[in-house]
Design a protein around this motif. Structure first.
Motif, short mmCIF file in Angstrom:
data_model
loop_
_atom_site.label_atom_id
_atom_site.label_comp_id
_atom_site.label_asym_id
_atom_site.label_seq_id
_atom_site.Cartn_x
_atom_site.Cartn_y
_atom_site.Cartn_z
N SER A 1 44.10 22.51 -52.93
CA SER A 1 42.91 23.22 -53.42
C SER A 1 43.35 24.29 -54.40
O SER A 1 44.47 24.80 -54.31
CB SER A 1 42.14 23.88 -52.27
N VAL A 2 42.46 24.65 -55.34
CA VAL A 2 42.79 25.68 -56.30
C VAL A 2 41.56 26.55 -56.56
O VAL A 2 40.43 26.05 -56.61
CB VAL A 2 43.29 25.06 -57.64
N VAL A 3 41.79 27.84 -56.66
CA VAL A 3 40.78 28.79 -57.13
C VAL A 3 41.27 29.27 -58.49
O VAL A 3 42.23 30.04 -58.58
CB VAL A 3 40.61 29.98 -56.16
N PRO A 4 40.64 28.80 -59.57
CA PRO A 4 41.15 29.13 -60.91
C PRO A 4 40.95 30.61 -61.24
O PRO A 4 39.82 31.11 -61.20
CB PRO A 4 40.31 28.24 -61.84
N VAL A 5 42.04 31.29 -61.56
CA VAL A 5 42.00 32.68 -61.99
C VAL A 5 42.97 32.84 -63.15
O VAL A 5 44.15 32.48 -63.02
CB VAL A 5 42.37 33.65 -60.85
N GLY A 6 42.50 33.37 -64.26
CA GLY A 6 43.35 33.56 -65.43
C GLY A 6 42.67 33.10 -66.69
O GLY A 6 41.46 32.82 -66.70
N SER A 7 43.43 32.97 -67.76
CA SER A 7 42.86 32.60 -69.05
C SER A 7 43.01 31.12 -69.37
O SER A 7 42.31 30.59 -70.22
CB SER A 7 43.49 33.43 -70.17
N LEU A 8 43.96 30.43 -68.70
CA LEU A 8 44.18 29.00 -68.94
C LEU A 8 43.58 28.21 -67.79
O LEU A 8 44.22 28.00 -66.75
CB LEU A 8 45.69 28.71 -69.05
N LEU A 9 42.35 27.75 -68.00
CA LEU A 9 41.62 27.10 -66.91
C LEU A 9 41.04 25.75 -67.30
O LEU A 9 40.27 25.17 -66.55
CB LEU A 9 40.48 28.01 -66.41
N SER A 10 41.42 25.24 -68.47
CA SER A 10 40.78 24.02 -68.96
C SER A 10 41.11 22.80 -68.10
O SER A 10 40.27 21.91 -67.91
CB SER A 10 41.17 23.76 -70.42
N VAL A 11 42.32 22.73 -67.57
CA VAL A 11 42.69 21.58 -66.74
C VAL A 11 41.89 21.58 -65.45
O VAL A 11 41.30 20.56 -65.06
CB VAL A 11 44.20 21.58 -66.44
N ALA A 12 41.84 22.72 -64.77
CA ALA A 12 41.06 22.81 -63.53
C ALA A 12 39.60 22.48 -63.78
O ALA A 12 38.97 21.74 -62.99
CB ALA A 12 41.20 24.22 -62.94
N ARG A 13 39.06 22.99 -64.87
CA ARG A 13 37.66 22.71 -65.20
C ARG A 13 37.43 21.22 -65.43
O ARG A 13 36.45 20.64 -64.95
CB ARG A 13 37.25 23.52 -66.45
N SER A 14 38.35 20.58 -66.15
CA SER A 14 38.19 19.15 -66.44
C SER A 14 38.29 18.29 -65.19
O SER A 14 37.76 17.17 -65.16
CB SER A 14 39.24 18.71 -67.46
N LEU A 15 38.94 18.81 -64.15
CA LEU A 15 39.08 18.06 -62.90
C LEU A 15 37.92 18.30 -61.94
O LEU A 15 37.91 17.76 -60.84
CB LEU A 15 40.40 18.44 -62.23
N GLY A 16 36.95 19.13 -62.35
CA GLY A 16 35.76 19.33 -61.54
C GLY A 16 35.78 20.54 -60.64
O GLY A 16 34.92 20.67 -59.76
#
Length: 276
Positions: free
Chosen positions: A90-105
């Protein structure tokens, strides 16, 4: 494939970059996770401690709080330990580079992402694995070759400061910036040559598809009329030729003269919001 995320015991690994860049989002995510499950929180200071924390997780479900680089690091560690198959990450995206997490839903808000960890489902995803045992979660792209070597300034702010001071003291001289050079690469998909070294290229992209295949697109250099891209699907992609670099997930890799990527179907699980 989506299944329920079952374990209510969490190992929450908070990436040091996330702690420095957005401590408030980290705090919110940690509070939500701790309120909804039995959570052990780890605060590694570097990659080695990060890897050790994951290796010692026991039966706890790993949760990474951090950006795309932290997510890739976690998948890489579990892949090299050959523990991805039995682990729902599991991941909680925090930071400025989040495009991969976003693309994975994965939601990019701290509260929504933390709730998805608690209430979401495991989604099995394909993984691109290269011949050096590196992993790619999303798309990769090989751009045109630039005549300049990559700058080392990005990781050395003191160097940028010193160079800026020198520029203020020394009169500026005009310098020609070399234009990007077209790449000359051989691209093979499942052993079949899609394009060879005699064809200059603008770019090559490899994008995850469905059911263990990737979409490969090669854009030849256009002269006059625009050249049509060449496309293929397959499970194994090899690129070779002169030294080249490629962009994948949160970084730039290389230079290499040959690299082969193979699709591992359903190789890893990621917790995403459950369907309503």
């Amino acid at each position: 494939m989506v299944t329920s995320a079952t374990s209510d015991q969490l190992l929450v690994v908070i990436d040091p970059v996330a702690r420095r860049t957005d401590g408030e989002s980290v705090r919110i995510a940690k509070d939500v996770l701790s309120a909804g499950a039995r959570a052990k929180v780890c605060l590694p200071e570097g990659p080695e401690e990060f890897a050790r924390a994951l290796a010692r997780r026991g039966s706890r479900r790993p949760v990474v709080i951090g950006d795309d680089r932290a997510l890739v690091r976690a998948v890489s560690v579990l892949h090299r330990r050959r523990e991805l198959a039995g682990c729902a990450l599991s991941v909680v995206p925090v930071g400025s580079l989040l495009s991969v997490a976003r693309s994975l839903g994965v939601p990019t808000g701290a509260v929504a992402a933390a709730r998805a960890v608690l209430d979401g489902s495991e989604r099995r995803l394909d993984l691109l694995v290269d011949d050096s045992d590196g992993v790619v979660l999303g798309a990769l792209r090989i751009p045109s070759v630039n005549g300049q070597a990559p700058s080392v300034e990005a990781g050395r702010p003191w160097l940028r400061t010193a160079q800026s001071l020198v520029r203020t003291l020394v009169p500026a001289r005009e310098a020609a910036i070399p234009a990007p050079r077209p790449a000359r690469l051989r691209v093979e998909v499942d052993g079949v040559t899609l394009v060879d070294l005699d064809q200059p290229l603008e770019a090559v992209s490899v994008t995850p598809g469905d059911s263990g295949v990737v979409e490969v697109e090669v854009r030849p250099l256009s002269v006059g009329a625009e050249a049509s891209p060449l496309r293929a699907q397959g499970r194994c992609v090899s690129v070779s030729g002169a030294d080249f670099r490629y962009r994948a997930d949160a970084g730039v890799w290389g230079p290499v003269r040959r690299r082969t990527w193979t699709v591992w179907e359903g190789a890893w699980g990621l917790t995403v919001p459950g369907s309503s």
